[in-house]
Design a protein around this motif. Structure first.
Motif, short mmCIF file in Angstrom:
data_model
loop_
_atom_site.label_atom_id
_atom_site.label_comp_id
_atom_site.label_asym_id
_atom_site.label_seq_id
_atom_site.Cartn_x
_atom_site.Cartn_y
_atom_site.Cartn_z
N GLU A 118 -3.88 1.07 -3.21
CA GLU A 118 -2.95 1.83 -4.12
C GLU A 118 -2.79 1.60 -6.07
O GLU A 118 -2.15 2.32 -6.50
CB GLU A 118 -1.55 1.14 -3.47
N ALA B 257 -7.40 8.35 1.63
CA ALA B 257 -6.19 9.41 1.68
C ALA B 257 -6.56 9.22 3.29
O ALA B 257 -5.72 9.74 4.12
CB ALA B 257 -6.56 10.75 1.02
N MET B 258 -8.14 9.89 3.86
CA MET B 258 -7.41 9.59 5.87
C MET B 258 -9.02 8.47 6.23
O MET B 258 -10.20 8.79 6.42
CB MET B 258 -8.76 10.85 5.73
N PRO B 259 -8.34 7.08 6.53
CA PRO B 259 -8.79 6.39 6.52
C PRO B 259 -8.86 6.21 7.99
O PRO B 259 -10.46 5.50 8.38
CB PRO B 259 -8.11 5.16 6.73
N ASP B 260 -8.59 7.32 8.82
CA ASP B 260 -8.83 7.09 10.05
C ASP B 260 -9.51 8.21 10.86
O ASP B 260 -10.94 8.19 11.87
CB ASP B 260 -8.17 7.71 11.57
N SER C 22 -11.62 8.19 -2.69
CA SER C 22 -10.83 8.61 -2.64
C SER C 22 -10.16 9.47 -1.22
O SER C 22 -9.74 9.32 -0.57
CB SER C 22 -10.53 9.69 -3.51
N ARG D 262 -5.75 4.33 -6.63
CA ARG D 262 -4.25 5.98 -6.41
C ARG D 262 -3.41 6.42 -7.21
O ARG D 262 -3.25 7.44 -7.93
CB ARG D 262 -3.40 5.87 -4.62
N PHE E 117 -6.53 7.82 -10.63
CA PHE E 117 -6.66 9.10 -10.32
C PHE E 117 -6.30 9.73 -9.32
O PHE E 117 -6.80 10.44 -9.19
CB PHE E 117 -8.07 8.42 -9.42
N MET E 118 -5.63 9.56 -8.35
CA MET E 118 -5.03 10.02 -7.33
C MET E 118 -2.94 10.58 -7.32
O MET E 118 -2.98 11.69 -7.07
CB MET E 118 -4.85 9.74 -5.51
N LEU E 119 -2.75 10.45 -8.49
CA LEU E 119 -1.16 10.17 -8.44
C LEU E 119 -1.40 11.78 -9.83
O LEU E 119 -2.23 11.76 -11.21
CB LEU E 119 -0.17 9.50 -9.01
N ALA F 260 0.53 -1.14 -0.39
CA ALA F 260 -0.36 0.35 0.16
C ALA F 260 1.10 1.13 -0.28
O ALA F 260 1.11 2.27 0.64
CB ALA F 260 -0.90 0.31 1.22
N ASP F 261 2.36 0.86 -0.49
CA ASP F 261 3.00 2.62 -0.60
C ASP F 261 3.84 2.09 -1.96
O ASP F 261 3.93 1.47 -2.61
CB ASP F 261 4.06 2.37 0.26
#
Lengths: 226, 226
Positions: free
Chosen positions: B111, B184-187, B180, B114, B117-119, B34-35
């Motif tokens: 990932e 980005a903010m799973p917590d 998304s 990601r 659509f997020m890069l 996941a990185d």
DNA sequence: TGTACATCAGTGAACGCGCGTTCACTGATGTAC
DNA sequence: TGTACATCAGTGAACGCGCGTTCACTGATGTAC
């Protein structure tokens, strides 16, 4: 002793001066290069006109520096939204203005937006012992929730009364979708932002303010401004 | 000559075997770690059991490799959405199922999502001479637009008839926002996905199918399934 | 069926690079006498 | 007012690291005779 590019070093009490310059340089680099990987300790030091190790007198490590940048950007985002809200003629108008301001903020500072909402949340984790609610990011959220609470109360007695928290998440999610997808795919043939906002909000306007006539957003805004 | 970990090397015609293994390893690494930064040429080669230079026999450079991974993931996303659509009882149901499948796909392979659509869009740029429409990503979009066209036609003669293209962008944008921001903010203390979907779609359902009664999504779906 | 040869998938060593971070240091600034 | 000294912001050199990529190579595979 002089700084690398000839500035005098900070005096005793002025430790925060370089700190501020470092943060500003980091943000500048994010904006100019629009490339997160270009923001290295070395590049920041270069931009400030200082050697890399001197960064470490002000930030424990790169992580802490980025966390500080996030904090600044969050504060600026909150300010921007609150300023956008002033002058609104009613809660729904306020919500609309905030939405537009949010999107504009993201598109104007895409890499700043990226580190806030499009990367892993590492940078945003609060330092140990700091509650979530102390984070500047949550201010913007709470302010938005305020607005939405008032939008909900605006509805007539028969209007649906959705949960304010859930609805705030949904609104945030919606504007984030518009913003972040445009940042990630700037070449996609997007419709205009106004069109997209109108399409998302039109049925809501209908549901929440059922006694008003449906009109295009822009026209309504203009009429209200009179 | 044997491969680094004892596999026999590909035979003459089997050049694509290693190619496939490389792509699979790259995806595996994205999912497991996941990185994105863990996905290096060297790590991929390691995973496959081969030395780094041998990657270059199959991909011009890292960029080309990531482009190929995107292609695969796009195809899988399109498949997933189309499979989710089968068995839908009407266009609106189909749209709902696709939306849910999209979000689940993103959250199950964060990932992968990601890099799509997020890069920055570098990886997704078509190789020279290939039209945008040939990209597998646009298949999913076109299929969604199809569904939405049918949703629009579903409405009675008095229902609003929004532009299908604009509406497709809006739907995409909406599910992307949900997906998304969670990645980005799973917590963050998100409401349930069903709640969010219901909140977004409820007034739309009302506007497009004004002759139906408003009911919670889940209940409607269950009733239809009978 | 056996042998010489061409092909080419994968190797192993090395390159230059920029990164975050450390360390012992220097020397201007401020202070105490 | 002048001098010795402590402070500490910033320096300069170096560290180890993993990266993408290159190069000349090796040797198993397939083919032509």
């Amino acid at each position: 002793m002089m700084t690398a590019d000839g500035r005098h070093r900070a005096r005793r009490g002025e430790g925060d001066r370089l700190r501020g310059e470092i943060l500003a340089a980091a943000e500048q680099l994010l904006i100019e290069t629009a490339d997160e990987s270009a923001v290295s300790i070395r590049a920041i030091a270069d931009r400030v006109g200082v050697t890399p190790p001197s960064i470490y007198r002000h930030f424990a490590d790169k992580e802490a520096l980025l966390r500080a940048v996030c904090r600044e950007v969050f504060i600026r985002l909150d300010d921007t939204l609150e300023k956008a809200a002033t002058g609104a003629t009613n809660p729904f108008d306020e919500l609309l203005r905030k939405g537009q301001a949010y999107i504009q903020f993201g598109l104007a500072h895409p890499e700043n937006y990226r580190i806030l909402f499009m990367l892993k949340q590492t940078h945003k984790a609060p330092p140990d012992g700091v509650a979530d609610t102390d984070l500047p990011g949550s201010n913007a959220f709470l302010h938005l929730q305020d607005t939405i609470q008032r939008v909900i109360e605006l509805g007539g007695p028969d209007a649906p009364k959705p949960d304010a928290y859930t609805m705030t998440c949904s609104v945030w999610t919606a504007v984030h979708g518009i913003t972040s997808l445009r940042i990630a795919m700037p070449d996609f043939p997007w419709p205009s932002i106004d069109e997209q906002l109108e399409m998302v909000t039109a049925p809501w306007r209908q549901a929440i303010c059922p006694n008003e006539h449906r009109q295009p957003t822009a026209r309504r805004a203009r009429q209200r401004a009179k």
